[in-house]
Design a protein around this motif. Structure first.
Motif, short mmCIF file in Angstrom:
data_model
loop_
_atom_site.label_atom_id
_atom_site.label_comp_id
_atom_site.label_asym_id
_atom_site.label_seq_id
_atom_site.Cartn_x
_atom_site.Cartn_y
_atom_site.Cartn_z
N ALA A 1 -21.85 75.81 27.53
CA ALA A 1 -23.07 75.00 27.44
C ALA A 1 -22.79 73.73 26.66
N LYS A 2 -22.01 73.82 25.60
CA LYS A 2 -21.66 72.64 24.80
C LYS A 2 -20.83 71.67 25.64
N ALA A 3 -19.92 72.18 26.47
CA ALA A 3 -19.10 71.33 27.33
C ALA A 3 -19.98 70.58 28.35
N VAL A 4 -20.97 71.28 28.91
CA VAL A 4 -21.88 70.65 29.87
C VAL A 4 -22.69 69.55 29.18
N LEU A 5 -23.18 69.83 27.99
CA LEU A 5 -23.94 68.85 27.22
C LEU A 5 -23.07 67.64 26.87
N THR A 6 -21.86 67.87 26.44
CA THR A 6 -20.95 66.78 26.08
C THR A 6 -20.63 65.91 27.30
N LEU B 1 -31.28 69.68 27.80
CA LEU B 1 -32.48 69.47 27.02
C LEU B 1 -32.36 70.32 25.75
N VAL B 2 -31.72 69.74 24.75
CA VAL B 2 -31.37 70.49 23.55
C VAL B 2 -31.88 69.74 22.32
N GLY C 1 -37.08 61.36 22.44
CA GLY C 1 -35.88 61.48 23.27
C GLY C 1 -34.73 60.74 22.63
N LEU C 2 -33.53 61.30 22.72
CA LEU C 2 -32.35 60.71 22.08
C LEU C 2 -31.31 60.24 23.09
N LEU D 1 -36.44 63.80 32.34
CA LEU D 1 -35.68 62.65 31.87
C LEU D 1 -36.45 61.85 30.82
N SER D 2 -37.73 61.70 31.01
CA SER D 2 -38.56 61.00 30.03
C SER D 2 -38.54 61.74 28.70
N PHE D 3 -38.55 63.06 28.75
CA PHE D 3 -38.57 63.89 27.54
C PHE D 3 -37.34 63.66 26.68
#
Length: 189
Positions: free
Chosen positions: A60-65, A96-97, A111-112, A148-150
């Motif tokens: 999950a971290k790899a997907v987020l990165t 979405l983390v 949103g970041l 995406l807006s979130f």
């Protein structure tokens, strides 16, 4: 500059969303040798449905990165049963983390990930455009805009092909029109 290309259609070579997203990537990368392209096929290598273990794991971290490191994200998103594919939903569950792509504070949610350009190729079998009798059934484009807006993406770009299941002539005309729109894409938004 890094471009992340994501496909989620189960239809392989017959997929309109895959053809359109590929054309988007080809257009954006044309003549740009500096553009690094990363590709993920959510059907060939599906992510498990969300569990606490899967959410907190290294995959999950790899997907987020992978998402966070991209400047441009191109998403192939078919409309299945009025919404996005479960494969694409599983991917969004990984990006979405809180603390990574969004934050919560006393003043609310923020949103970041707003520094990204998002281009989505949506493929729909029927007619769901605003004003059509089935517009209220369309929950792929609307859901993607919300997700995406979130996370701070304020202006995702959508290229839509619809009427894909209403006959070969309508299908080809819609795909051709979407491919034409893809040809207008430029690196600078």
């Amino acid at each position: 500059m890094k471009l992340f290309h994501l496909d989620s259609s189960i239809q392989g070579g017959k997929s309109a969303s895959r053809a359109i997203s590929a054309a988007e990537v080809e257009q954006l990368s044309s003549g740009n040798t500096e553009l690094e392209i990363v590709y993920r096929d959510l059907v060939a290598a599906p992510l498990a449905h969300l569990t606490l273990e899967a959410f907190a794991g290294a995959k999950a971290k790899a997907v987020l990165t992978e998402f966070q490191s991209a400047d441009i994200v191109v998403i192939g998103a078919p409309l299945y049963n009025f919404t996005i594919s479960s494969q694409l939903k599983a991917w969004f569950d990984r990006i979405l983390v809180a603390g990574e792509t969004l934050s919560y504070s006393e003043s609310g949610q923020e949103g970041l990930a707003g520094d990204k350009r998002i281009i989505v190729a949506v493929a729909r079998g029927g007619v769901y455009a605003e004003g059509s009798p089935f517009a209220s059934f369309e929950h792929a484009e609307t859901l993607l805009k919300s997700l995406l807006s979130f996370i701070g993406i304020s202006g995702p770009e959508f290229i839509v092909a619809e009427e894909l299941a209403t006959g070969e002539q309508a299908r080809q005309a819609s795909i051709d029109a979407a491919l034409g729109q893809a040809q207008l894409l430029r690196l600078a938004a």
